[in-house]
Design a protein around this motif. Structure first.
Motif, PDB file in Angstrom:
ATOM      1  N   ASN A  84       0.921  -0.832  -0.082  1.00  0.00           N
ATOM      2  CA  ASN A  84      -0.500  -0.079   0.101  1.00  0.00           C
ATOM      3  C   ASN A  84       1.216   1.314  -0.341  1.00  0.00           C
ATOM      4  O   ASN A  84       0.169   2.013  -0.985  1.00  0.00           O
ATOM      5  N   ASP A  85       2.379   1.028   0.671  1.00  0.00           N
ATOM      6  CA  ASP A  85       2.555   2.098   0.839  1.00  0.00           C
ATOM      7  C   ASP A  85       3.518   2.865  -0.372  1.00  0.00           C
ATOM      8  O   ASP A  85       3.911   3.429  -1.048  1.00  0.00           O
ATOM      9  N   ILE A  86       3.550   1.246  -1.665  1.00  0.00           N
ATOM     10  CA  ILE A  86       3.814   2.059  -2.969  1.00  0.00           C
ATOM     11  C   ILE A  86       3.088   2.231  -3.890  1.00  0.00           C
ATOM     12  O   ILE A  86       3.033   3.127  -4.914  1.00  0.00           O
ATOM     13  N   TYR A  87       1.819   1.481  -4.010  1.00  0.00           N
ATOM     14  CA  TYR A  87       0.720   1.406  -5.272  1.00  0.00           C
ATOM     15  C   TYR A  87      -0.093   2.107  -4.922  1.00  0.00           C
ATOM     16  O   TYR A  87      -0.933   2.270  -5.866  1.00  0.00           O
ATOM     17  N   LYS A  88      -0.572   2.781  -3.693  1.00  0.00           N
ATOM     18  CA  LYS A  88      -1.708   3.014  -3.232  1.00  0.00           C
ATOM     19  C   LYS A  88      -0.913   5.092  -3.067  1.00  0.00           C
ATOM     20  O   LYS A  88      -1.979   5.932  -2.796  1.00  0.00           O
ATOM     21  N   ILE A  89       0.355   5.401  -2.974  1.00  0.00           N
ATOM     22  CA  ILE A  89       0.747   6.898  -3.454  1.00  0.00           C
ATOM     23  C   ILE A  89       0.869   6.966  -5.123  1.00  0.00           C
ATOM     24  O   ILE A  89       1.238   6.866  -5.823  1.00  0.00           O
ATOM     25  N   LYS A  90       0.353   8.748  -5.550  1.00  0.00           N
ATOM     26  CA  LYS A  90       0.333   8.867  -6.411  1.00  0.00           C
ATOM     27  C   LYS A  90       1.154   9.357  -6.837  1.00  0.00           C
ATOM     28  O   LYS A  90       2.155   9.532  -5.817  1.00  0.00           O
ATOM     29  N   SER A  91       1.069   8.765  -8.296  1.00  0.00           N
ATOM     30  CA  SER A  91       2.694   9.145  -8.929  1.00  0.00           C
ATOM     31  C   SER A  91       3.311  10.503  -8.907  1.00  0.00           C
ATOM     32  O   SER A  91       2.094  11.088 -10.189  1.00  0.00           O
ATOM     33  N   THR A  92       4.242  10.908  -9.602  1.00  0.00           N
ATOM     34  CA  THR A  92       4.660  12.147  -9.829  1.00  0.00           C
ATOM     35  C   THR A  92       5.684  12.325 -10.838  1.00  0.00           C
ATOM     36  O   THR A  92       6.348  13.056 -11.153  1.00  0.00           O
ATOM     37  N   ALA A  93       5.606  11.281 -11.517  1.00  0.00           N
ATOM     38  CA  ALA A  93       6.449  10.580 -12.732  1.00  0.00           C
ATOM     39  C   ALA A  93       6.761  11.686 -13.673  1.00  0.00           C
ATOM     40  O   ALA A  93       7.595  11.759 -14.327  1.00  0.00           O
ATOM     41  N   SER A  94       5.466  12.250 -14.003  1.00  0.00           N
ATOM     42  CA  SER A  94       5.586  13.002 -15.370  1.00  0.00           C
ATOM     43  C   SER A  94       5.624  14.887 -15.550  1.00  0.00           C
ATOM     44  O   SER A  94       6.489  15.174 -15.838  1.00  0.00           O
ATOM     45  N   SER A  95       6.270  14.633 -13.620  1.00  0.00           N
ATOM     46  CA  SER A  95       6.804  16.419 -13.854  1.00  0.00           C
ATOM     47  C   SER A  95       8.188  15.781 -12.694  1.00  0.00           C
ATOM     48  O   SER A  95       8.748  17.367 -12.302  1.00  0.00           O
ATOM     49  N   LYS A  96       8.781  15.225 -12.804  1.00  0.00           N
ATOM     50  CA  LYS A  96      10.212  15.407 -11.849  1.00  0.00           C
ATOM     51  C   LYS A  96      11.090  14.383 -13.112  1.00  0.00           C
ATOM     52  O   LYS A  96      10.452  13.741 -14.614  1.00  0.00           O
TER      53      LYS A  96
END
Length: 356
Positions: free
Chosen positions: A156-168
């Motif tokens: 849950n600490d991996i898959y439930k956290i929102k990704s910000t890949a596109s902005s980093k």
């Protein structure tokens, strides 16, 4: 594995990291949505080498003197056994030596668990602080430490956290997911020595022996990806989720399919199909029934965290609003006509699986 096994395995750890890089590349090629940059590859490959670095260190021997539940239980049980033996035999040599052997194994197991349960966090600390790694830029080293530590996180600490890949500049979420999967797929028989196992079979702890035997019979794996139209999408095949992305993990094991039928349905396991050469298992399921197919029960028990990870990955991919494909993840275990285990080894493996 026992604490002794963790320390003895430190040399194997240094040799296995190339496999994690190969596993990572297989995962990236298999899942269309996972797309990482050259910066991510650099971080990922460094993390493959360093994520278990604390496993090559010895545990703090003073930790057993802490007030934790497990160390206190070892102490109280030991005192209780000594008092009982004092009444029975006045601490005769043979029974006391037997107790010493039993509690050596318990203490060794205590240290092993301490190392294993904290190794992800400890590895991250060593990546940040070891002066030998000073040649890596401190900012980059912090990123590698975060990725490495995440392979020990709850799903849950991996898959439930929102990704910000596109902005980093780097994809924190994807890199962590890839490393976690690559680590879990490091399951093959190159990790153990049949000769060492045979010479130490009777002296190993039960859990250590289970993992060694399980690795011994696991030849390897492949990931295949197939795409086909979802038959339920009859209106518009161009809409989201109209095309299924089927990711199939095929694992080859040198263990025969001993049970070709499963009249009880194996509901606890989620066994989808079975024949003479293979079984197909759902992700995220567990088994507690003594009526389940043995090959299936053994494989899911050995790879519990892998199934949990795959189930979370499938849910995550399905929840993404910008993922065009409908994801399906399937695990197929291909069995062998020959049993690589001796009769004694198989009996010990079955006893452990049935007793859990």
């Amino acid at each position: 594995m026992t604490g002794t096994d963790v320390r003895a395995g430190s040399c194997r750890y240094l040799l296995n990291q190339q496999t994690l890089i190969q596993n990572s590349l297989k995962i990236i090629r298999a899942i269309d949505y996972i797309n990482i940059s050259k910066n991510d590859y650099y971080v990922l490959f460094i993390a493959c080498y360093l994520h278990d670095i604390s496993m090559v260190t010895f545990p703090d021997l003073d930790s057993i003197q802490s007030g934790g539940f497990e160390s206190n239980k070892i102490y109280s049980d030991f005192v209780k056994n000594i008092r009982e033996e004092l009444k029975k035999s006045n601490l005769a040599k043979r029974p006391v030596k037997r107790l010493l052997k039993e509690y050596y194994l318990k203490v060794d197991s205590f240290y092993e668990k301490l190392v294993r349960e904290n190794h992800a966090k400890n590895s991250a600390t060593e990546i940040r602080n070891r002066h030998e790694l000073g040649f890596i830029d401190s900012a980059l080293r912090e990123i590698v430490a975060e990725v490495s530590e995440a392979h020990g996180y709850n799903v849950n600490d991996i898959y439930k956290i929102k990704s910000t890949a596109s902005s980093k500049l780097w994809s924190q979420k994807f890199t962590k997911i890839i490393l976690r999967l690559a680590d879990l797929l490091d399951m093959s028989n190159y990790r153990v020595s049949a000769l060492v196992l045979n010479h130490n079979l009777d002296n190993m702890g039960d859990t250590s022996r289970f993992h060694w035997l399980s690795h011994l019979i696991t030849k390897g794996y492949e990931i295949e990806t197939d795409y086909y139209l979802d038959e339920n999408k009859t209106v518009n095949f161009l809409e989201k989720n109209s095309i299924v992305e089927k990711i199939m993990l095929r694992v080859d094991v040198e263990l025969p399919q001993l049970t070709h039928e499963n009249p009880y349905g194996c509901k606890e396991m989620g066994l989808e199909s079975i024949d003479k050469t293979a079984i197909k298992v759902k992700c995220g399921e567990t088994c507690t029934s003594d009526k389940c197919n043995f090959l299936c029960k053994w494989f899911v028990q050995k790879n519990y965290y892998l199934f949990l990870e795959l189930a979370s990955l499938q849910d995550y991919l399905e929840s993404l609003p910008d993922n065009y494909f409908k994801p399906e993840i399937e695990v197929v275990v291909n069995s062998s006509d020959k049993n690589k285990l001796s009769s004694k080894q198989f009996t010990l493996l079955k006893k452990y699986v049935d007793g859990r």
